[in-house]
Write a protein that holds these residues in place. Sequence first.
Motif, PDB file in Angstrom:
ATOM      1  N   ILE A 295       0.841  -1.199   0.000  1.00 11.75           N
ATOM      2  CA  ILE A 295       0.000   0.000   0.000  1.00 11.75           C
ATOM      3  C   ILE A 295       0.872   1.242   0.000  1.00 11.75           C
ATOM      4  N   ALA A 296       1.896   1.248   0.857  1.00 11.29           N
ATOM      5  CA  ALA A 296       2.806   2.387   0.911  1.00 11.29           C
ATOM      6  C   ALA A 296       3.489   2.618  -0.433  1.00 11.29           C
ATOM      7  N   THR A 297       3.849   1.543  -1.116  1.00 11.26           N
ATOM      8  CA  THR A 297       4.505   1.655  -2.420  1.00 11.26           C
ATOM      9  C   THR A 297       3.582   2.287  -3.449  1.00 11.26           C
ATOM     10  N   GLU A 298       2.301   1.875  -3.454  1.00  9.45           N
ATOM     11  CA  GLU A 298       1.347   2.478  -4.392  1.00  9.45           C
ATOM     12  C   GLU A 298       1.122   3.951  -4.070  1.00  9.45           C
ATOM     13  N   MET A 299       1.100   4.305  -2.794  1.00 10.54           N
ATOM     14  CA  MET A 299       0.992   5.710  -2.399  1.00 10.54           C
ATOM     15  C   MET A 299       2.223   6.492  -2.849  1.00 10.54           C
ATOM     16  N   ALA A 300       3.398   5.869  -2.709  1.00  8.52           N
ATOM     17  CA  ALA A 300       4.642   6.513  -3.137  1.00  8.52           C
ATOM     18  C   ALA A 300       4.641   6.756  -4.638  1.00  8.52           C
TER      19      ALA A 300
ATOM     20  N   LYS B 258      14.072   3.080   1.618  1.00 10.97           N
ATOM     21  CA  LYS B 258      14.753   3.256   0.335  1.00 10.97           C
ATOM     22  C   LYS B 258      13.874   2.811  -0.824  1.00 10.97           C
ATOM     23  N   SER B 259      13.163   1.685  -0.647  1.00 15.86           N
ATOM     24  CA  SER B 259      12.312   1.193  -1.731  1.00 15.86           C
ATOM     25  C   SER B 259      11.172   2.162  -2.008  1.00 15.86           C
ATOM     26  N   LEU B 260      10.650   2.803  -0.980  1.00 18.50           N
ATOM     27  CA  LEU B 260       9.552   3.757  -1.166  1.00 18.50           C
ATOM     28  C   LEU B 260      10.034   5.023  -1.868  1.00 18.50           C
ATOM     29  N   CYS B 261      11.226   5.478  -1.527  1.00 17.03           N
ATOM     30  CA  CYS B 261      11.785   6.635  -2.239  1.00 17.03           C
ATOM     31  C   CYS B 261      12.066   6.287  -3.698  1.00 17.03           C
ATOM     32  N   ASN B 262      12.548   5.087  -3.938  1.00 22.25           N
ATOM     33  CA  ASN B 262      12.789   4.643  -5.309  1.00 22.25           C
ATOM     34  C   ASN B 262      11.486   4.546  -6.101  1.00 22.25           C
ATOM     35  N   ALA B 263      10.384   4.252  -5.404  1.00 19.54           N
ATOM     36  CA  ALA B 263       9.083   4.131  -6.066  1.00 19.54           C
ATOM     37  C   ALA B 263       8.470   5.485  -6.402  1.00 19.54           C
ATOM     38  N   GLY B 264       8.975   6.556  -5.770  1.00 21.26           N
ATOM     39  CA  GLY B 264       8.466   7.886  -6.104  1.00 21.26           C
ATOM     40  C   GLY B 264       8.160   8.779  -4.932  1.00 21.26           C
ATOM     41  N   ALA B 265       8.275   8.272  -3.698  1.00 21.64           N
ATOM     42  CA  ALA B 265       8.010   9.121  -2.533  1.00 21.64           C
ATOM     43  C   ALA B 265       9.094  10.188  -2.406  1.00 21.64           C
ATOM     44  N   PRO B 266       8.723  11.462  -2.258  1.00 26.33           N
ATOM     45  CA  PRO B 266       9.750  12.480  -2.053  1.00 26.33           C
ATOM     46  C   PRO B 266      10.510  12.308  -0.744  1.00 26.33           C
ATOM     47  N   GLN B 267       9.831  11.715   0.249  1.00 28.41           N
ATOM     48  CA  GLN B 267      10.463  11.387   1.524  1.00 28.41           C
ATOM     49  C   GLN B 267       9.791  10.145   2.098  1.00 28.41           C
ATOM     50  N   ALA B 268      10.557   9.376   2.860  1.00 29.94           N
ATOM     51  CA  ALA B 268      10.007   8.253   3.624  1.00 29.94           C
ATOM     52  C   ALA B 268      10.740   8.223   4.958  1.00 29.94           C
ATOM     53  N   LYS B 269       9.982   8.288   6.033  1.00 32.35           N
ATOM     54  CA  LYS B 269      10.577   8.343   7.365  1.00 32.35           C
ATOM     55  C   LYS B 269       9.884   7.336   8.266  1.00 32.35           C
ATOM     56  N   PHE B 270      10.671   6.649   9.088  1.00 32.90           N
ATOM     57  CA  PHE B 270      10.144   5.611   9.962  1.00 32.90           C
ATOM     58  C   PHE B 270       9.708   6.184  11.302  1.00 32.90           C
ATOM     59  N   PHE B 271       8.551   5.705  11.780  1.00 36.50           N
ATOM     60  CA  PHE B 271       8.038   6.040  13.102  1.00 36.50           C
ATOM     61  C   PHE B 271       7.668   4.735  13.794  1.00 36.50           C
TER      62      PHE B 271
ATOM     63  N   ALA C 187      -6.734   1.509  -2.381  1.00 36.25           N
ATOM     64  CA  ALA C 187      -6.516   2.512  -1.335  1.00 36.25           C
ATOM     65  C   ALA C 187      -6.142   3.856  -1.941  1.00 36.25           C
ATOM     66  N   VAL C 188      -5.278   3.847  -2.948  1.00 37.54           N
ATOM     67  CA  VAL C 188      -4.877   5.091  -3.606  1.00 37.54           C
ATOM     68  C   VAL C 188      -6.081   5.756  -4.260  1.00 37.54           C
ATOM     69  N   TRP C 189      -6.909   4.981  -4.952  1.00 35.29           N
ATOM     70  CA  TRP C 189      -8.065   5.572  -5.611  1.00 35.29           C
ATOM     71  C   TRP C 189      -9.015   6.200  -4.600  1.00 35.29           C
ATOM     72  N   LEU C 190      -9.191   5.562  -3.444  1.00 40.72           N
ATOM     73  CA  LEU C 190     -10.053   6.135  -2.412  1.00 40.72           C
ATOM     74  C   LEU C 190      -9.532   7.475  -1.906  1.00 40.72           C
ATOM     75  N   CYS C 191      -8.251   7.729  -2.136  1.00 40.17           N
ATOM     76  CA  CYS C 191      -7.651   9.008  -1.727  1.00 40.17           C
ATOM     77  C   CYS C 191      -7.842  10.121  -2.757  1.00 40.17           C
ATOM     78  N   SER C 192      -8.382   9.799  -3.909  1.00 39.45           N
ATOM     79  CA  SER C 192      -8.577  10.799  -4.953  1.00 39.45           C
ATOM     80  C   SER C 192      -9.714  11.745  -4.586  1.00 39.45           C
TER      81      SER C 192
END
Length: 267
Positions: free
Chosen positions: A22-27, A49-62, A242-247
């Motif tokens: 899901i995070a990857t599709e959001m990225a 790293k994989s999420l940034c490579n997929a297109g996320a401008p930032q990815a941070k762990f919490f 999930a991404v489409w529901l965010c549109s």
Amino acid sequence: MTNLNGKTALITGSVQGIGLAIATEMAKAGARIAVHGIAGDAQIDAACKSLCNAGAPQAKFFGADMQYPDQIADLMRGVTNWGGADILVNNAGIQHVEPIESMPTNKWDAILAINLSAAFHTMQHAMPIMAERGYGRVVNISSVHGLIASPEKAPYTAAKFGLIGLSKVGALEYAQSGSRESGGVTVNCICPGWTETEIIEPQIAARSQMLGVDRQGAISDLLSEKQPSRRTNTPQEIGALAVWLCSTAAHNITGTSIPMDGGWTSQ
């Protein structure tokens, strides 16, 4: 393609499996990703790293153990200080299969805490901020077991039914927030059936050996008991929904529970 540029998405349980998909599709759609889970440094680093490579401008762990409200509060404060969650996906969950008569009390308590109460706590922190902004999306990952029951899954089924009820209340309370133009604030559930994850691989392998068929034949036979399509979901397909529901096009879709079950709950 849904454009999530400028949005921040918190996906709980997103260091692996369905959450990471899901995070990857959001990225891919351009969202910043607040990554969450319980994992070692190497797995956390690889996920970010994989999420940034997929297109996320930032990815941070919490980090947070979702059994504990005080840790969830710290998690949500950290995400708020990072800019706040425009999108919240409650995906973290655990399972234990055993009859009611022998179900350990600690398993009941942990499953209800992580699969249900944690979503209440994250929503309680995130949704007022979403309302102020006029845009927000809560996507709660329920299950077909939020719509129907199966034996030996009392705490899991109770939690997933409860998650659907919680989502309906959240949808009603925030239905008038925002506008068509801003996107509004919505709360929805996705209810997957059989999904291609590591959890089901032993069942597929056992069925393949028992019947003397290939993997696809084993999947078809396994799913014939429940899922009429005899096709599994992929985690990526759950992410795409999930991404489409965010549109912004989905601004009036709220309080729903969408089965991804190949007809299972239509029977």
